[in-house]
Scaffold this motif. Sequence first.
Motif, PDB file in Angstrom:
ATOM      1  N   SER A 188       1.258   5.351   0.117  1.00 46.24           N
ATOM      2  CA  SER A 188       0.566   6.496   0.709  1.00 46.24           C
ATOM      3  C   SER A 188       1.488   7.710   0.689  1.00 46.24           C
ATOM      4  O   SER A 188       2.686   7.583   0.415  1.00 46.24           O
ATOM      5  CB  SER A 188       0.130   6.171   2.140  1.00 46.24           C
ATOM      6  N   LEU A 201       6.746   9.660  -0.016  1.00 41.89           N
ATOM      7  CA  LEU A 201       5.821   8.555  -0.198  1.00 41.89           C
ATOM      8  C   LEU A 201       6.255   7.374   0.656  1.00 41.89           C
ATOM      9  O   LEU A 201       7.453   7.126   0.830  1.00 41.89           O
ATOM     10  CB  LEU A 201       5.774   8.129  -1.666  1.00 41.89           C
ATOM     11  N   GLN A 243       0.845  -1.192   0.000  1.00 41.23           N
ATOM     12  CA  GLN A 243       0.000   0.000   0.000  1.00 41.23           C
ATOM     13  C   GLN A 243       0.871   1.229   0.000  1.00 41.23           C
ATOM     14  O   GLN A 243       1.638   1.463   0.938  1.00 41.23           O
ATOM     15  CB  GLN A 243      -0.908   0.009   1.222  1.00 41.23           C
ATOM     16  N   THR A 302      -0.830   5.827  -5.161  1.00 41.20           N
ATOM     17  CA  THR A 302      -1.194   7.076  -4.513  1.00 41.20           C
ATOM     18  C   THR A 302      -0.969   8.204  -5.519  1.00 41.20           C
ATOM     19  O   THR A 302       0.051   8.235  -6.216  1.00 41.20           O
ATOM     20  CB  THR A 302      -0.379   7.296  -3.222  1.00 41.20           C
TER      21      THR A 302
END
Length: 116
Positions: free
Chosen positions: A6, A19, A4, A110
């Motif tokens: 972000s 990031l 994931q 993202t």
Amino acid sequence: VQLQASGGGLVQPGGSLRLSCAASGSTLDNYAIGWFRQAPGKEREGVSCISSEGSTHYKDSVKGRAFMSRDNAKNSAYLEMNSLRPEDTAVYYCATGTLCWLMDYFGKGTQVTVSS
């Protein structure tokens, strides 16, 4: 493994962002981790990669502006980008694989938008 990304958002030209890539389901200690991006209407491209030994590699257009790191204790990786340009606008993904640039798994991205 699940990844994931972000930390994206809207940044002014010349700005910076960091990031983060969090992994779950498997440890990334023995794998390379990469950051990729895809801009609207363009193919996905590699931005940076860090090997399991910690060696880093960068796309020419981000060299000197990007710094990638990993924290195996947190099963995470990071990409810090400075002096952002409008052409850095894209969805950024983190990925993992056996060797740099040869990724087997991609996570959700993202959005990074560089605009005034």
